[in-house]
Design a protein around this motif. Structure first.
Motif, PDB file in Angstrom:
ATOM      1  N   ARG A 229       0.832  -1.197   0.000  1.00  0.00           N
ATOM      2  CA  ARG A 229       0.000   0.000   0.000  1.00  0.00           C
ATOM      3  C   ARG A 229       0.869   1.250   0.000  1.00  0.00           C
ATOM      4  O   ARG A 229       2.095   1.181   0.127  1.00  0.00           O
ATOM      5  N   LYS A 230       0.216   2.389  -0.120  1.00  0.00           N
ATOM      6  CA  LYS A 230       0.960   3.641  -0.272  1.00  0.00           C
ATOM      7  C   LYS A 230       1.773   4.001   0.963  1.00  0.00           C
ATOM      8  O   LYS A 230       2.711   4.787   0.877  1.00  0.00           O
ATOM      9  N   ASN A 231       1.431   3.425   2.119  1.00  0.00           N
ATOM     10  CA  ASN A 231       2.187   3.729   3.340  1.00  0.00           C
ATOM     11  C   ASN A 231       3.065   2.563   3.771  1.00  0.00           C
ATOM     12  O   ASN A 231       3.415   2.441   4.940  1.00  0.00           O
ATOM     13  N   GLU A 232       3.423   1.684   2.820  1.00  0.00           N
ATOM     14  CA  GLU A 232       4.248   0.526   3.135  1.00  0.00           C
ATOM     15  C   GLU A 232       5.439   0.457   2.189  1.00  0.00           C
ATOM     16  O   GLU A 232       5.375   0.894   1.040  1.00  0.00           O
ATOM     17  N   MET A 233       6.526  -0.117   2.679  1.00  0.00           N
ATOM     18  CA  MET A 233       7.707  -0.336   1.850  1.00  0.00           C
ATOM     19  C   MET A 233       7.946  -1.829   1.709  1.00  0.00           C
ATOM     20  O   MET A 233       7.495  -2.635   2.528  1.00  0.00           O
ATOM     21  N   LYS A 234       8.665  -2.195   0.649  1.00  0.00           N
ATOM     22  CA  LYS A 234       9.030  -3.593   0.445  1.00  0.00           C
ATOM     23  C   LYS A 234      10.180  -3.951   1.375  1.00  0.00           C
ATOM     24  O   LYS A 234      11.126  -3.181   1.526  1.00  0.00           O
ATOM     25  N   PHE A 235      10.086  -5.133   1.955  1.00  0.00           N
ATOM     26  CA  PHE A 235      11.089  -5.551   2.928  1.00  0.00           C
ATOM     27  C   PHE A 235      11.311  -7.049   2.781  1.00  0.00           C
ATOM     28  O   PHE A 235      10.350  -7.810   2.687  1.00  0.00           O
TER      29      PHE A 235
ATOM     30  N   LEU B 186       2.696   9.945   0.935  1.00  0.00           N
ATOM     31  CA  LEU B 186       4.030   9.596   1.412  1.00  0.00           C
ATOM     32  C   LEU B 186       5.110   9.728   0.336  1.00  0.00           C
ATOM     33  O   LEU B 186       6.101   9.013   0.352  1.00  0.00           O
ATOM     34  N   THR B 187       4.928  10.656  -0.584  1.00  0.00           N
ATOM     35  CA  THR B 187       5.924  10.814  -1.637  1.00  0.00           C
ATOM     36  C   THR B 187       7.007  11.815  -1.264  1.00  0.00           C
ATOM     37  O   THR B 187       8.114  11.750  -1.804  1.00  0.00           O
ATOM     38  N   LYS B 188       6.715  12.731  -0.358  1.00  0.00           N
ATOM     39  CA  LYS B 188       7.691  13.739   0.038  1.00  0.00           C
ATOM     40  C   LYS B 188       7.296  14.294   1.398  1.00  0.00           C
ATOM     41  O   LYS B 188       6.271  13.905   1.977  1.00  0.00           O
ATOM     42  N   CYS B 189       8.121  15.208   1.905  1.00  0.00           N
ATOM     43  CA  CYS B 189       7.861  15.852   3.191  1.00  0.00           C
ATOM     44  C   CYS B 189       7.446  17.303   2.954  1.00  0.00           C
ATOM     45  O   CYS B 189       7.985  17.976   2.072  1.00  0.00           O
ATOM     46  N   THR B 190       6.501  17.770   3.743  1.00  0.00           N
ATOM     47  CA  THR B 190       6.068  19.161   3.681  1.00  0.00           C
ATOM     48  C   THR B 190       6.249  19.793   5.057  1.00  0.00           C
ATOM     49  O   THR B 190       6.270  19.099   6.081  1.00  0.00           O
ATOM     50  N   ASP B 191       6.368  21.117   5.059  1.00  0.00           N
ATOM     51  CA  ASP B 191       6.580  21.830   6.321  1.00  0.00           C
ATOM     52  C   ASP B 191       5.327  21.767   7.187  1.00  0.00           C
ATOM     53  O   ASP B 191       4.201  21.911   6.710  1.00  0.00           O
ATOM     54  N   ILE B 192       5.553  21.564   8.476  1.00  0.00           N
ATOM     55  CA  ILE B 192       4.456  21.633   9.448  1.00  0.00           C
ATOM     56  C   ILE B 192       4.159  23.112   9.716  1.00  0.00           C
ATOM     57  O   ILE B 192       5.078  23.942   9.766  1.00  0.00           O
ATOM     58  N   GLU B 193       2.910  23.448   9.869  1.00  0.00           N
ATOM     59  CA  GLU B 193       2.533  24.834  10.121  1.00  0.00           C
ATOM     60  C   GLU B 193       3.181  25.327  11.410  1.00  0.00           C
ATOM     61  O   GLU B 193       3.083  24.695  12.465  1.00  0.00           O
ATOM     62  N   VAL B 194       3.882  26.444  11.274  1.00  0.00           N
ATOM     63  CA  VAL B 194       4.610  27.000  12.422  1.00  0.00           C
ATOM     64  C   VAL B 194       3.624  27.688  13.358  1.00  0.00           C
ATOM     65  O   VAL B 194       2.748  28.442  12.924  1.00  0.00           O
ATOM     66  N   GLN B 195       3.785  27.435  14.656  1.00  0.00           N
ATOM     67  CA  GLN B 195       2.910  28.011  15.668  1.00  0.00           C
ATOM     68  C   GLN B 195       3.725  28.876  16.620  1.00  0.00           C
ATOM     69  O   GLN B 195       4.919  28.668  16.800  1.00  0.00           O
ATOM     70  N   TYR B 196       3.059  29.845  17.201  1.00  0.00           N
ATOM     71  CA  TYR B 196       3.649  30.631  18.286  1.00  0.00           C
ATOM     72  C   TYR B 196       2.562  30.871  19.310  1.00  0.00           C
ATOM     73  O   TYR B 196       1.403  30.473  19.132  1.00  0.00           O
ATOM     74  N   LEU B 197       2.936  31.512  20.404  1.00  0.00           N
ATOM     75  CA  LEU B 197       1.985  31.711  21.499  1.00  0.00           C
ATOM     76  C   LEU B 197       0.865  32.616  21.013  1.00  0.00           C
ATOM     77  O   LEU B 197       1.048  33.821  20.834  1.00  0.00           O
ATOM     78  N   GLN B 198      -0.282  32.014  20.764  1.00  0.00           N
ATOM     79  CA  GLN B 198      -1.392  32.735  20.157  1.00  0.00           C
ATOM     80  C   GLN B 198      -2.192  33.481  21.230  1.00  0.00           C
ATOM     81  O   GLN B 198      -2.398  32.985  22.344  1.00  0.00           O
ATOM     82  N   PRO B 199      -2.684  34.665  20.888  1.00  0.00           N
ATOM     83  CA  PRO B 199      -3.485  35.414  21.880  1.00  0.00           C
ATOM     84  C   PRO B 199      -4.918  34.911  22.016  1.00  0.00           C
ATOM     85  O   PRO B 199      -5.669  35.441  22.834  1.00  0.00           O
ATOM     86  N   ASN B 200      -5.282  33.903  21.205  1.00  0.00           N
ATOM     87  CA  ASN B 200      -6.661  33.418  21.266  1.00  0.00           C
ATOM     88  C   ASN B 200      -6.824  32.178  22.126  1.00  0.00           C
ATOM     89  O   ASN B 200      -7.897  31.576  22.155  1.00  0.00           O
TER      90      ASN B 200
END
Length: 936
Positions: free
Chosen positions: A574-580, A618-632
């Motif tokens: 499957r798309k989230n498995e590798m051959k082993f 699972l073809t590549k890596c993307t940036d995780i959304e950056v967070q900071y101390l939010q006022p909400n």
């Protein structure tokens, strides 16, 4: 016909028997242990062969001339694998030979008959051997009838090796005319003389060619095989005089694996024969299969002279590997035919797809009667094209005119299933099983199953190679037509050098040239055995292999099943498995990639770098959304509300102080220091907003700088005030002299100096550790952007100076706790300091222990800063605001009697207090009343 007398044949055969043992021993060594071969061992083996040969010649000569050993001759020779000398004493032995006279003779070895059990010849090998032999004769006629060779003609001496190694060796002795028995009175011509063979075309199979090559190299006779493909024959150290018109099996193995990969087959079986051809070829296949992750399910070797039960057992073993539908079959055509018959007996007609080697590819011998089993097979064959003129030549032959081929009559009878009149009169057929008499008007043609064999082009190329080499030699050595003295005799060493350099275009127009190893051009065609119409089968060319595999796109497996079968032992991952593949296992398993891993390739799951996560596929890596101390967030909203209220009350207090700046209470509290203190409190509340803004170099720098300055403003103001009170009351007990630096201006200057010290320290820290916003990873799936100062406890160094001021201020507040009640501001300052110490004692451990949770660390810091500001605001200013707004009648001056002096004081916060100052040593004695600092 060629008849050999018994005595020369006897001596020559006995001389070679010992050499034959050496050759066969070497061959067994090669087949059994191919991985142990090296040049040194091969040289020793070749030297041993020659030693055996010489020893055999000497021993035979001695035995035949020494009476004492004559008795031992019979017993010794009886142990040999060939006829003993006594067998030849009965009379001359006739050796069937296809002979064409010429100035330069070429030898030929062809598989006219099939092999049989033992050392005998079997049935006629259909049309294959006859066509190959006639191709050599045709090409010699073609060359001789032209002016290609200046002044001399080629001749032929062709023999039948019956596809047996022992027979190949015995027949090749006819090409070696050098006598080795000194007592022979009948001396034959020496090597290179007219009538001797200068080169040999053949043999067809690799084992036979290896055996013949080991003999011919001793006499330096070049050999060109038209169908031997074993990789061993590319070894020029072992076989210096061997050439071939076809490429090595090394490239055929690559073509097979490329076919397997083209159809996405990853699980195949292998069947090969127990010969040098089969073992060496399949070794190449296994290497390439391993390199391309193709698993071998079943590996079966067909034994020599195997019976039907052996073939049946192999078919049953193939059947057990139910997922391995593709079978690589590396055998000769005779062996392949027997395996196909075993599959038919087991009713395994439609169970496999065969991938065939060139030895049975396109051969009628393997397909006759096995068409339904072979249908769908993909086979490989060296690239060849038909010779159009050969069809006319071959179909014009008949037994009456073809006298130079002694096997043609036998072929004619088998092909037409009749008997020739000449054979009836000779008594070769018994009356009980006599076939019908052959008609005189019989003629070969396509209407009676004549078909040109695919391999005959390589026979033609072999003859042409010799012809070009001889012509080049003549051009180099002779100035006139005919054989000059320089070519009498023709030396094999020199002919070999000219062979290596030949280059010409064959009948098909393709360029022909030997490689450095003596192999033919690397060019294959891919054949597919198809049922073109019901019950009509034929090989169709579906692709080629030269610099790579090229196959047609629209291929059908079988007439009733166009879809090619799958040959794989693992399911698609499957798309989230590798051959082993685990150690010891052939097939791949599927292994689940971890949460933050992506498929680098189908065999590797690679973890994404920090701050990234894999995409959905699972073809590549993307940036995780950056967070900071939010006022909400809830905590931020609470802190902002708290800081906003505090800032509002700070501004409110400042406004009240400004409006009532001339009232006694405001004057008595010290307007200047109170103003600085309110600025510090307001900055403390403002830091909450700064902490909740997106981090950047500017905001991080302001946080580091203002945090220390705000605290210093608060605690420096309180320290100056408590120090002034302490010095006034301490000096008043011992002297009436007024203390220095107690004026409002001096207090402001001292406070600003302390604030400047903190400002300098903060700037030095900023230069030492430049502020910047960095990414922080509290958890694998989170990315926070924070100021770098908060990632370590070193940020507390910026608060060390305010902490020192806090401790000093607390100490002075404690020491002034017992002053008269009317001077009760020190008690408020003391309560403020004690509360601030409690907040700091809670803040510092929390800050240190929240290293793993930067968000909690920042929240705890700005909450603590707001609490410290609130303590100052509530404890120091709320009582005065209450007095100013709610009890204005108490915001008046009062006069306190201190003996001879009177001191005017602002209305007491506790006006009903019974405590009155009575200390005659009061520092206010003699102090002018300026109306502002009389209440402490």
């Amino acid at each position: 016909m060629f008849a050999a007398s018994s005595k020369p044949r006897q001596c020559l055969l006995m001389s070679v028997v010992a050499a034959t043992w050496g050759i066969q021993t070497l061959h067994v060594h090669v087949v059994a242990m191919p991985s142990l071969l090296n040049v040194e061992s091969l040289w020793r083996s070749s030297t041993g062969v020659f030693s055996y040969f010489i020893m055999g010649a000497v021993v035979t000569s001695v035995m035949m001339t020494t009476p004492l050993l004559a008795g031992a001759q019979t017993s010794w020779s009886s142990q040999l694998p060939y006829p003993s000398p006594s067998e030849f004493d009965e009379g001359p032995v006739e050796v069937l030979t296809a002979f064409e006279p010429g100035d330069v003779l070429l030898g030929g070895l062809f598989m006219v008959h099939q092999a049989a059990n033992g050392d005998t010849c079997g049935a006629l090998a259909s049309q294959m051997g006859i066509q190959a032999l006639e191709t050599m004769l045709y090409m010699v006629d073609f060359i001789n009838n032209s002016t290609f060779l200046p002044g001399f003609k080629l001749g032929v001496r062709a023999l039948d090796d019956c596809n047996q190694e022992s027979m190949s060796l015995e027949q090749s002795l006819q090409f070696v005319q050098r006598p080795v028995c000194e007592n022979d009175s009948e001396q034959g011509p020496r090597e290179g003389e007219e009538g001797s063979v200068v080169g040999v075309v053949g043999s067809a199979s690799s084992p036979n060619s290896i055996t013949v090559a080991n003999l011919l190299k001793l006499f330096k006779i070049p050999q060109i095989s038209y169908w031997s493909t074993s990789p061993d024959l590319s070894n020029t150290d072992r076989f210096p005089y061997f050439y071939r018109a076809v490429p090595s099996d090394q490239y055929q193995a690559q073509a097979m694996i490329d076919i397997v990969l083209h159809f996405n087959w990853s699980y195949v079986s292998i069947v090969y024969e127990n010969s040098n051809y089969g073992v060496q070829g399949i070794e190449e296949v296994k290497k390439l299969a391993m390199a391309n992750d193709v698993c071998v399910a079943v590996k079966e070797m067909i034994p020599r002279d195997g019976n039907e039960s052996a073939y049946d057992r192999i078919i049953m073993n193939l059947q057990k590997a139910t997922d391995a539908k593709a079978v690589i079959l590396w055998v000769l055509d005779v062996t392949a035919a027997q395996l196909f018959r075993a599959a038919k007996r087991a009713n395994m007609v439609n169970s496999f797809i065969w991938i065939g080697s060139d030895s049975w590819s396109g051969r009628q011998l393997s397909t006759n009667g096995n068409e339904d089993v072979i249908e769908g097979a993909i086979t490989i064959q060296p690239m060849s094209t038909q010779i159009p003129a050969f069809d006319d030549y071959f179909t014009s032959l008949n037994p009456q005119t073809n006298n130079r081929n002694p096997w043609f009559k036998e072929f004619w009878e088998k092909h037409f299933k009749c008997v020739l009149p000449s054979n009836i009169s000779s008594g070769r057929h018994r009356d009980s099983d006599l076939p019908p008499r052959c008609a005189e008007d019989l003629k070969l043609g396509r209407d009676n199953d004549y078909k040109q064999e695919g391999q005959i082009q390589f026979v033609a190329d072999s003859v042409l190679a010799f012809a070009h080499a001889l012509r080049d030699m003549h051009r180099a050595y002779c100035r006139t037509d005919g054989l000059c003295d320089r070519m009498r005799p023709i030396k094999g060493q020199e002919l070999k050098e000219f062979l290596q350099n030949v280059s010409f275009e064959d009948h098909s127009g393709n360029s022909f040239q030997f490689t450095a190893n003596g192999d033919g051009p690397i060019h294959y065609k891919i054949l597919h055995y198809q049922q073109v119409s019901p019950k009509e089968y034929k090989y169709q060319t579906i692709g080629y292999y030269k610099n790579g595999l090229q196959l047609d796109s629209d291929l059908s497996f079988r007439l009733d099943n166009p879809q090619f079968p799958k040959s794989s032992c693992w399911r698609p991952c499957r798309k989230n498995e590798m051959k082993f593949k685990r150690d010891g296992e052939c097939c791949f398993s599927c292994l689940l990639c971890q949460q933050y891993e992506y498929l680098h390739d189908e065999f590797t799951c690679t973890e994404c770098p920090n701050g990234t996560q894999p995409t959905a596929n699972l073809t590549k890596c993307t940036d995780i959304e950056v967070q900071y101390l939010q006022p909400n967030t809830s905590s931020a909203i609470s802190a902002l509300a708290f800081a906003t209220i505090g800032a509002f009350f700070t501004i409110f207090t400042a406004c009240i102080y400004i409006r009532h700046r001339d009232t006694p209470v405001v004057k008595a509290s010290g307007r200047e220091l109170s103003g600085l203190l309110l600025v510090g409190v307001f900055l403390c509340y403002s830091l909450t907003y700064l902490f909740l803004t997106p981090p950047s170099m500017v905001t991080c720098g302001l946080q580091q700088f203002l945090m220390g300055v705000a605290f210093t403003l608060c605690y420096a103001s309180l320290l100056v005030k408590t120090n002034r009170v302490y010095r006034i009351f301490t000096s008043g007990r011992s002297t009436t002299k007024r203390p220095t630096f107690i004026s409002p201006l001096s207090q402001i200057v001292i406070t600003l100096i302390l604030v400047s010290v903190q400002g300098f320290l903060s700037l030095a820290w900023l230069f030492a550790v430049p502020p910047t916003a960095v990414k922080h990873y509290p958890q694998r799936g989170e990315v926070q952007i924070v100021c770098n100062a908060f990632l370590t406890t070193s940020s507390l160094l910026g608060l060390s100076f305010p902490l020192v001021l806090l401790i000093l201020c607390t100490a002075f507040a404690f020491m002034t706790r017992k002053i008269p009640g009317h001077f009760n501001e020190t008690k408020c300052i003391g309560f403020t300091m004690y509360s601030s110490c409690i907040v700091w004692l809670a803040m510092i451990p929390v800050y240190i222990l929240t290293m793993a949770n930067i968000e909690l660390r920042i929240v705890s810091l700005y909450v603590a800063i707001s609490l410290c500001a609130t303590v100052c605001l509530v404890c120091l200013f709320v009582p005065r605001i209450y007095l100013i707004l709610m009890r204005p009648e108490r915001n008046v001056r009062i006069t306190v009697s201190l003996g001879p002096r009177r001191m005017k004081m602002a209305g007491s916060i506790y006006p009903n207090s019974s405590d009155n100052p009575s200390n005659n040593n009061s520092p206010y004695l003699g102090v002018a009343d300026h109306g502002r600092n009389n209440t402490l």
